[in-house]
Write a protein that holds these residues in place. Structure first.
Motif, PDB file in Angstrom:
ATOM      1  N   MET A 107      54.196  16.229  73.550  1.00 14.30           N
ATOM      2  CA  MET A 107      52.824  15.813  73.876  1.00 14.30           C
ATOM      3  C   MET A 107      52.046  16.958  74.525  1.00 14.30           C
ATOM      4  O   MET A 107      50.871  17.168  74.220  1.00 14.30           O
ATOM      5  CB  MET A 107      52.835  14.578  74.801  1.00 14.30           C
ATOM      6  N   ASP A 108      52.702  17.720  75.402  1.00 20.63           N
ATOM      7  CA  ASP A 108      52.009  18.838  76.063  1.00 20.63           C
ATOM      8  C   ASP A 108      51.578  19.888  75.044  1.00 20.63           C
ATOM      9  O   ASP A 108      50.459  20.386  75.083  1.00 20.63           O
ATOM     10  CB  ASP A 108      52.924  19.495  77.112  1.00 20.63           C
ATOM     11  N   THR A 109      52.484  20.230  74.127  1.00 20.37           N
ATOM     12  CA  THR A 109      52.191  21.302  73.171  1.00 20.37           C
ATOM     13  C   THR A 109      51.254  20.810  72.071  1.00 20.37           C
ATOM     14  O   THR A 109      50.209  21.420  71.812  1.00 20.37           O
ATOM     15  CB  THR A 109      53.500  21.808  72.523  1.00 20.37           C
ATOM     16  N   ASN A 110      51.648  19.739  71.420  1.00 15.73           N
ATOM     17  CA  ASN A 110      50.960  19.332  70.191  1.00 15.73           C
ATOM     18  C   ASN A 110      49.649  18.597  70.443  1.00 15.73           C
ATOM     19  O   ASN A 110      48.718  18.714  69.646  1.00 15.73           O
ATOM     20  CB  ASN A 110      51.879  18.442  69.334  1.00 15.73           C
ATOM     21  N   VAL A 111      49.585  17.847  71.533  1.00 14.69           N
ATOM     22  CA  VAL A 111      48.402  17.012  71.762  1.00 14.69           C
ATOM     23  C   VAL A 111      47.490  17.634  72.829  1.00 14.69           C
ATOM     24  O   VAL A 111      46.359  18.024  72.537  1.00 14.69           O
ATOM     25  CB  VAL A 111      48.814  15.572  72.165  1.00 14.69           C
ATOM     26  N   LEU A 112      48.032  17.775  74.048  1.00 15.17           N
ATOM     27  CA  LEU A 112      47.202  18.317  75.127  1.00 15.17           C
ATOM     28  C   LEU A 112      46.784  19.762  74.824  1.00 15.17           C
ATOM     29  O   LEU A 112      45.646  20.158  75.099  1.00 15.17           O
ATOM     30  CB  LEU A 112      47.990  18.234  76.447  1.00 15.17           C
ATOM     31  N   GLY A 113      47.700  20.527  74.226  1.00 16.10           N
ATOM     32  CA  GLY A 113      47.371  21.910  73.860  1.00 16.10           C
ATOM     33  C   GLY A 113      46.196  21.952  72.899  1.00 16.10           C
ATOM     34  O   GLY A 113      45.303  22.811  73.010  1.00 16.10           O
ATOM     35  N   ILE A 171      41.849  26.533  63.237  1.00 20.76           N
ATOM     36  CA  ILE A 171      42.983  25.834  62.615  1.00 20.76           C
ATOM     37  C   ILE A 171      44.093  25.751  63.664  1.00 20.76           C
ATOM     38  O   ILE A 171      44.744  26.745  63.989  1.00 20.76           O
ATOM     39  CB  ILE A 171      43.473  26.550  61.340  1.00 20.76           C
ATOM     40  N   ALA A 172      44.246  24.559  64.244  1.00 23.07           N
ATOM     41  CA  ALA A 172      45.262  24.325  65.275  1.00 23.07           C
ATOM     42  C   ALA A 172      46.577  24.029  64.565  1.00 23.07           C
ATOM     43  O   ALA A 172      46.887  22.869  64.230  1.00 23.07           O
ATOM     44  CB  ALA A 172      44.828  23.167  66.177  1.00 23.07           C
ATOM     45  N   ASN A 173      47.308  25.077  64.302  1.00 23.82           N
ATOM     46  CA  ASN A 173      48.554  24.983  63.518  1.00 23.82           C
ATOM     47  C   ASN A 173      49.794  24.953  64.411  1.00 23.82           C
ATOM     48  O   ASN A 173      50.790  24.329  64.066  1.00 23.82           O
ATOM     49  CB  ASN A 173      48.587  26.182  62.556  1.00 23.82           C
ATOM     50  N   ALA A 174      49.741  25.644  65.555  1.00 24.85           N
ATOM     51  CA  ALA A 174      50.924  25.749  66.421  1.00 24.85           C
ATOM     52  C   ALA A 174      51.403  24.366  66.838  1.00 24.85           C
ATOM     53  O   ALA A 174      50.603  23.494  67.166  1.00 24.85           O
ATOM     54  CB  ALA A 174      50.585  26.561  67.672  1.00 24.85           C
ATOM     55  N   ALA A 175      52.704  24.184  66.797  1.00 23.26           N
ATOM     56  CA  ALA A 175      53.254  22.909  67.259  1.00 23.26           C
ATOM     57  C   ALA A 175      54.719  23.081  67.570  1.00 23.26           C
ATOM     58  O   ALA A 175      55.405  23.912  66.973  1.00 23.26           O
ATOM     59  CB  ALA A 175      53.088  21.819  66.199  1.00 23.26           C
ATOM     60  N   LEU A 176      55.163  22.259  68.511  1.00 25.35           N
ATOM     61  CA  LEU A 176      56.591  22.140  68.750  1.00 25.35           C
ATOM     62  C   LEU A 176      57.138  21.206  67.672  1.00 25.35           C
ATOM     63  O   LEU A 176      56.675  20.068  67.535  1.00 25.35           O
ATOM     64  CB  LEU A 176      56.827  21.557  70.150  1.00 25.35           C
ATOM     65  N   VAL A 177      58.041  21.733  66.841  1.00 22.67           N
ATOM     66  CA  VAL A 177      58.678  20.916  65.799  1.00 22.67           C
ATOM     67  C   VAL A 177      60.104  20.666  66.292  1.00 22.67           C
ATOM     68  O   VAL A 177      60.986  21.502  66.131  1.00 22.67           O
ATOM     69  CB  VAL A 177      58.661  21.646  64.436  1.00 22.67           C
ATOM     70  N   SER A 178      60.273  19.534  66.922  1.00 25.56           N
ATOM     71  CA  SER A 178      61.535  19.264  67.612  1.00 25.56           C
ATOM     72  C   SER A 178      62.690  19.046  66.636  1.00 25.56           C
ATOM     73  O   SER A 178      62.550  18.337  65.645  1.00 25.56           O
ATOM     74  CB  SER A 178      61.357  18.011  68.478  1.00 25.56           C
ATOM     75  N   GLN A 179      63.811  19.683  66.910  1.00 25.83           N
ATOM     76  CA  GLN A 179      65.024  19.396  66.141  1.00 25.83           C
ATOM     77  C   GLN A 179      65.810  18.277  66.819  1.00 25.83           C
ATOM     78  O   GLN A 179      66.641  17.629  66.197  1.00 25.83           O
ATOM     79  CB  GLN A 179      65.905  20.654  66.048  1.00 25.83           C
ATOM     80  N   TRP A 180      65.508  18.049  68.107  1.00 24.99           N
ATOM     81  CA  TRP A 180      66.280  17.080  68.881  1.00 24.99           C
ATOM     82  C   TRP A 180      66.147  15.667  68.320  1.00 24.99           C
ATOM     83  O   TRP A 180      67.112  14.902  68.303  1.00 24.99           O
ATOM     84  CB  TRP A 180      65.821  17.100  70.352  1.00 24.99           C
ATOM     85  N   ASP A 181      64.933  15.307  67.854  1.00 23.64           N
ATOM     86  CA  ASP A 181      64.737  13.936  67.348  1.00 23.64           C
ATOM     87  C   ASP A 181      64.716  13.886  65.819  1.00 23.64           C
ATOM     88  O   ASP A 181      64.362  12.865  65.237  1.00 23.64           O
ATOM     89  CB  ASP A 181      63.450  13.316  67.931  1.00 23.64           C
TER      90      ASP A 181
END
Ligand SMILES: NC(=O)c1ccc[n+]([C@@H]2O[C@H](COP(=O)([O-])OP(=O)(O)OC[C@H]3O[C@@H](n4cnc5c(N)ncnc54)[C@H](OP(=O)(O)O)[C@@H]3O)[C@@H](O)[C@H]2O)c1
Length: 274
Positions: A118-124, A85-95
């Motif tokens: 993209m690095d964290t959520n996709v490539l990771g 279960i790939a749950n980890a993600a950067l949940v940006s507050q900036w956008d």
């Protein structure tokens, strides 16, 4: 004895996965986090005597760390994994409070945030899947799930003019394509790949609204109004516990045989996001 690898179990929805999955002592649960000592401490304090939990360390942007976690995981399970279960993600507050055109006024920050997402959520996720694939192929259940978001549904975005979180939503749309591409390659091996939205879940992101800037509050309230038009019964976010229970039920009932390979679904197992 099903085995699970779940990323981002330090807090939020990931913590709820860790808690619910490990409540069955026949499950082996391997949680991957950035800060292992902090999560080990939380497990020791809040999930005492759950010997079926192991916490491993990896940042999703660090290929070598994910590789080491995969090697350590194989030692625990004997080389096979049933569920990822790939749950980890950067949940940006900036956008979180602006549309993509507005964010264009800050091109350097936009570029930095976009790469981070993209690095964290996709490539990771790609590296995680590739490094664990030998273990998944040796597993019995063979289910690989990424936690996506309804925010990546282009029909929802178009029909209700959901302009907020454009970079985050783009990273989740990319993740949905990753699910489809892995399905295209591994369906013949009986591996189920799914993207599942957990619903709108209160993990602390929404409780900050009372201290947010007036324009941020207005943006968020505007989006909630749109969600109410989309689903008139919508009353606000659900808890991580409610979300995880629903997501696990979708994971259990879906299979390659039933035609779910590569699907993008909500926690209801449908395309209704809230
Ligand atoms: N909450 C919602 O309403 C909602 C809606 C749709 C989708 N989702 C998705 O649900 C999933 C869980 O999110 P959440 O709501 O629980 O958010 P959260 O509380 O912000 O948790 C995010 C998790 O991801 C981890 N993480 C972030 N960057 C990482 C990195 N570079 N490497 C490894 N781990 C990293 C965090 O670890 P640290 O503790 O080390 O920061 C944390 O465990 C995400 O995929 C999110 O996109 C959430």
């Amino acid at each position: 004895m099903p085995s699970y690898v779940v990323t981002g179990v330090s807090r939020g929805i990931g913590w709820a996965f860790l808690k619910q999955l490990s409540s069955d002592s026949t499950n082996t649960v391997i949680g991957i986090v950035r800060n292992k000592p902090a999560t080990d401490k939380r497990v020791a304090e809040e999930l005492t005597e759950r010997s079926n939990i192991t916490i491993l360390q990896a940042d999703m942007t660090d290929y070598d760390a994910i590789k080491k976690a995969a090697q350590d995981s194989a030692k625990i399970t004997g080389g096979s994994i049933d569920y990822i279960i790939a749950n980890a993600a950067l949940v940006s507050q900036w956008d979180a409070y602006d549309g993509i055109g507005t964010l264009g006024a800050h091109p350097e920050e936009l570029t930095e945030q976009f790469h981070g997402l993209m690095d964290t959520n996709v490539l990771g996720t790609v590296h995680l899947y590739n490094l664990f694939m030998p273990q998944i192929l040796k597993g019995k259940t063979r289910k690989v799930i990424v936690i996506s978001s309804g925010m990546a549904d282009t029909d929802l975005v178009n029909d209700y003019e959901i302009e907020l979180a454009p970079l985050y939503a783009t990273s989740k749309a990319a993740v949905n394509m990753i699910t489809a591409k892995y399905n295209a390659q591994y369906k013949k091996d009986g591996v189920l790949f799914l993207s599942i939205c957990p619903g709108m879940v209160e993990v602390g992101h929404f409780s900050h609204i009372s201290t947010a800037k007036p324009e941020e509050q207005a943006a968020l309230l505007g989006m909630i109004e749109k969600f109410k038009r989309y689903e008139p019964t919508f009353e606000g976010p659900i808890t991580p516990e409610e979300s995880v229970k629903a997501v696990l039920s979708v994971i259990e009932s879906a299979s390659v045989e039933k035609g779910y390979g590569g699907a993008y679904l909500s926690h209801f197992g449908t395309k209704r996001w809230i």
